[in-house]
Motif scaffolding. Structure first.
Motif, PDB file in Angstrom:
ATOM      1  N   MET A 109     -18.358  -9.371  57.134  1.00 51.91           N
ATOM      2  CA  MET A 109     -18.688  -9.503  55.720  1.00 51.91           C
ATOM      3  C   MET A 109     -18.308 -10.924  55.301  1.00 51.91           C
ATOM      4  N   SER A 110     -19.290 -11.710  54.931  1.00 51.42           N
ATOM      5  CA  SER A 110     -19.017 -13.101  54.603  1.00 51.42           C
ATOM      6  C   SER A 110     -18.647 -13.309  53.134  1.00 51.42           C
ATOM      7  N   LYS A 111     -19.133 -12.445  52.244  1.00 50.39           N
ATOM      8  CA  LYS A 111     -18.817 -12.575  50.825  1.00 50.39           C
ATOM      9  C   LYS A 111     -18.322 -11.244  50.279  1.00 50.39           C
ATOM     10  N   ILE A 112     -17.436 -11.338  49.324  1.00 57.71           N
ATOM     11  CA  ILE A 112     -16.949 -10.144  48.648  1.00 57.71           C
ATOM     12  C   ILE A 112     -17.961  -9.690  47.601  1.00 57.71           C
ATOM     13  N   TYR A 113     -18.561 -10.621  46.900  1.00 55.86           N
ATOM     14  CA  TYR A 113     -19.522 -10.256  45.866  1.00 55.86           C
ATOM     15  C   TYR A 113     -20.945 -10.477  46.369  1.00 55.86           C
ATOM     16  N   THR A 114     -21.835  -9.587  45.913  1.00 53.04           N
ATOM     17  CA  THR A 114     -23.232  -9.658  46.365  1.00 53.04           C
ATOM     18  C   THR A 114     -24.216  -9.799  45.216  1.00 53.04           C
ATOM     19  N   HIS A 115     -23.773  -9.585  44.009  1.00 53.58           N
ATOM     20  CA  HIS A 115     -24.604  -9.560  42.802  1.00 53.58           C
ATOM     21  C   HIS A 115     -25.472  -8.306  42.727  1.00 53.58           C
ATOM     22  N   PHE A 116     -25.488  -7.509  43.790  1.00 54.89           N
ATOM     23  CA  PHE A 116     -26.354  -6.330  43.840  1.00 54.89           C
ATOM     24  C   PHE A 116     -25.986  -5.319  42.756  1.00 54.89           C
ATOM     25  N   GLY A 117     -24.700  -5.144  42.503  1.00 58.80           N
ATOM     26  CA  GLY A 117     -24.262  -4.128  41.550  1.00 58.80           C
ATOM     27  C   GLY A 117     -24.238  -4.586  40.105  1.00 58.80           C
ATOM     28  N   ASP A 118     -24.660  -5.801  39.847  1.00 57.72           N
ATOM     29  CA  ASP A 118     -24.587  -6.338  38.487  1.00 57.72           C
ATOM     30  C   ASP A 118     -25.422  -5.547  37.481  1.00 57.72           C
ATOM     31  N   ARG A 119     -26.385  -4.809  37.956  1.00 61.23           N
ATOM     32  CA  ARG A 119     -27.244  -4.029  37.049  1.00 61.23           C
ATOM     33  C   ARG A 119     -26.896  -2.544  37.065  1.00 61.23           C
ATOM     34  N   GLY A 120     -25.713  -2.220  37.601  1.00 64.84           N
ATOM     35  CA  GLY A 120     -25.253  -0.836  37.541  1.00 64.84           C
ATOM     36  C   GLY A 120     -25.717   0.052  38.684  1.00 64.84           C
ATOM     37  N   SER A 121     -26.131  -0.548  39.786  1.00 62.70           N
ATOM     38  CA  SER A 121     -26.526   0.270  40.927  1.00 62.70           C
ATOM     39  C   SER A 121     -25.779  -0.186  42.170  1.00 62.70           C
TER      40      SER A 121
END
Length: 179
Positions: free
Chosen positions: A1-13
C-alpha cells in the motif's frame, strides 16, 4: 500500500473485498466497523492490565476480530475468500470464560459497570461488542453470515463480563450491585 488516502471514500462510499462499491452506511460496513471499534477499545484495555495471561488472550481476540472482519467485508462472489472461523474458536473463548468464572463468587444480583478502571473499561468493551453483535445480526437478515461468527461475538461479550468481574476481584474492589 503506497498511500494511506485514496480519495475514493470522499463521496461516502467504499469498496468491499472483491471490489463491489457500497455506501459507508451499508450494514456490512457498520458490522465490521463496529468490530474495528471494539478492537481499538481492547487495545486501550490492554494498557490498563497487569496480568500477562489476560493481555495475551486479548491480543489473540484482536487477531480473531480482524479475521472475522475480513469475512464480513467479503462478498460471497468474491474470488478471494478469507479463512472462515471454526467452532474451535467458540470453544476456546468458552474455555476462557469457564476458567475465569470458576475463580469468581456466584452472581447474586445484577452488577453495575464500574469498579477498577480496567474493569469499567472491560464493560465498555462488552457493550461495544453487544452493538457489534446487533450489527452482525442485522447483516445476517439480508445476507449470509457464518453462524460461528455470531456465536463467537455473542460469547465475546460474556468474556468481557467475566473479565471485568475478575479484574475487580484482583484489585480487591467490591462489585456494585443493582439495588
Amino acid at each position: 500500500m503506497s498511500k494511506i488516502y485514496t480519495h475514493f471514500g470522499d463521496r461516502g462510499s467504499t469498496s468491499l473485498v472483491g471490489g463491489k462499491t457500497v455506501s459507508k452506511t451499508h450494514i456490512r460496513i457498520e458490522a465490521y466497523g463496529t468490530l474495528d471499534e471494539l478492537s481499538s477499545h481492547i487495545g486501550v484495555l490492554v494498557t490498563m492490565l497487569t496480568d500477562d495471561r489476560d493481555k495475551s488472550f486479548l491480543y489473540e481476540i484482536q487477531q480473531e476480530i480482524f479475521s472475522i472482519s475480513a469475512c464480513l467485508a467479503t462478498e460471497p462472489e468474491s474470488a478471494y475468500q478469507p479463512e472462515r472461523p471454526t467452532q474451535s474458536l467458540v470453544e476456546k473463548i468458552e474455555g476462557e470464560i469457564d476458567f475465569i468464572h470458576a475463580l469468581l463468587p456466584p452472581l447474586r444480583a445484577f452488577i453495575l459497570p464500574g469498579g477498577a478502571r480496567a474493569a469499567a473499561y472491560a464493560h465498555v468493551c462488552r457493550t461495544v461488542c453487544r452493538r457489534a453483535e446487533r450489527r452482525i445480526v442485522s447483516m445476517s437478515e439480508i445476507c449470509e453470515v457464518d453462524e460461528v461468527i455470531l456465536r463467537y461475538v455473542n460469547r465475546l461479550s460474556d468474556y468481557f463480563f467475566v473479565l471485568a468481574r475478575k479484574i475487580n476481584k484482583q484489585e480487591g474492589i467490591e462489585e456494585i450491585l443493582k439495588k
